[in-house]
Design an enzyme around this catalytic site. Structure first.
Site, short mmCIF file in Angstrom:
data_model
loop_
_atom_site.label_atom_id
_atom_site.label_comp_id
_atom_site.label_asym_id
_atom_site.label_seq_id
_atom_site.Cartn_x
_atom_site.Cartn_y
_atom_site.Cartn_z
N GLY A 47 0.85 -1.18 0.00
CA GLY A 47 0.00 0.00 0.00
C GLY A 47 0.88 1.23 0.00
CD GLU A 48 2.14 6.49 0.94
OE1 GLU A 48 3.34 6.68 0.61
OE2 GLU A 48 1.71 6.72 2.09
CB SER A 49 5.19 2.68 3.38
OG SER A 49 5.92 3.75 2.79
CB CYS A 79 4.91 -3.64 -1.54
SG CYS A 79 5.26 -2.15 -2.51
NE ARG A 109 7.56 6.02 1.46
CZ ARG A 109 6.91 6.72 0.54
NH1 ARG A 109 7.59 7.28 -0.46
NH2 ARG A 109 5.60 6.85 0.58
CB ILE A 143 2.73 -1.39 -7.48
CG1 ILE A 143 2.10 -2.50 -8.32
CG2 ILE A 143 1.92 -0.10 -7.61
CD1 ILE A 143 0.71 -2.89 -7.87
NE ARG A 144 5.38 6.47 -5.02
CZ ARG A 144 4.75 7.46 -4.42
NH1 ARG A 144 3.47 7.34 -4.14
NH2 ARG A 144 5.38 8.57 -4.11
CG HIS A 202 2.13 -5.89 -4.68
ND1 HIS A 202 1.38 -5.44 -3.62
CD2 HIS A 202 2.94 -4.87 -5.02
CE1 HIS A 202 1.72 -4.19 -3.34
NE2 HIS A 202 2.67 -3.82 -4.18
CD GLU A 204 -0.31 -8.47 -2.55
OE1 GLU A 204 -0.23 -7.22 -2.50
OE2 GLU A 204 0.67 -9.22 -2.47
#
Length: 250
Positions: A47-49, A79, A109, A143-144, A202, A204
């Site tokens: 997600g967005e850490s 991630c 990051r 993803i990023r 990821h 998942e």
């Protein structure tokens, strides 16, 4: 089979829950510290850490998460979850973010760049193949994504990702830590240290359940049920390009 907790503050927790369901494993969404008392293992999703860290702080989850790790309970971070578990993170936003820690490594990051630079690639996974079978490679969805810059002596490296020979590791917000990528042509993207598993990609978001099966066996949640997990996780898998729309992790 013990219940697996999935940290459900933000990010791809629903996809992890769906993957566990495909393996016949019960899971529960974790949003409060007391809920950790009812699970034997935990997945921290992508997600967005920074957002996840702020929400974890808001719900006073960090002390309980650190205690969960310290007690030796199995935890898998994907991630953003990898960033959470690392002892040190570079390339963070101004002010940084709180970490759970426990994994003896340093992560960058946003090693692979922005959302627009998200990608998929085949990863060599010999350790996973030795326990889970199936194809020699795994389709990694980045993803990023972060990457692992260095690891301690007790950390087992499970996968590398090729990087362009002329790519540059972005400096962090303070201007420090800038490194040129020259002769080195790969970077660490999956590791294990005792009860901790971490992937920069990821699993998942694919139909390949082998990383989830690996974590369950590592966690001891499939004791006495290995054959059933193997039949679900390997024989009925579709090893293919994921063909998915990448979620936006800002």
């Amino acid at each position: 089979m013990a219940t697996v907790g999935v940290l459900a503050l933000q990010g791809s927790y629903n996809e992890h829950i769906a993957a566990l369901r495909r393996l016949g494993v019960k899971s529960v969404e974790i949003r409060k510290p007391e809920q950790l008392l009812d699970v034997a293992s935990l997945i921290i999703p992508g997600g967005e850490s920074t957002t996840m860290a702020k929400l974890a702080e808001l719900h006073n989850l960090f002390p309980s998460l650190r205690e969960f790790v310290r007690m030796g309970k199995p935890v898998w971070g994907t991630c953003a979850g990898l960033i959470f578990l690392a002892n040190k993170a570079t390339g963070q936003k101004t002010g940084g973010q709180e970490l759970v820690g426990g994994l003896d490594c340093t992560v960058h990051r946003n090693f692979f760049g922005s959302q627009l630079q998200s990608f998929e690639t085949e990863l060599s996974i010999p350790e996973l193949v030795s326990t889970e079978g199936g194809p020699e490679t795994f389709r990694g969805v980045f993803i990023r994504a972060p990457a692992i810059l260095d690891v301690g002596p007790e950390v087992q490296v499970l996968a590398h990702c090729p990087v362009s020979s002329n790519s540059t590791l972005h400096s962090n917000s303070s201007g420090e830590g800038k490194e040129e990528k020259g002769a080195e042509d790969k970077v660490i993207v999956a590791v294990r240290q005792g009860n901790l598993l971490a992937t920069a990609f990821h699993p998942e978001l694919t139909s390949d359940n082998r990383w989830h099966s690996y974590f369950l066996k590592m966690a001891g949640d499939v004791e006495g049920s290995s054959s059933s997990i193997a039949s679900i996780g390997v024989d009925n898998l579709r090893f293919e390009r994921s063909n998915i729309d990448l979620p936006i992790f800002l």
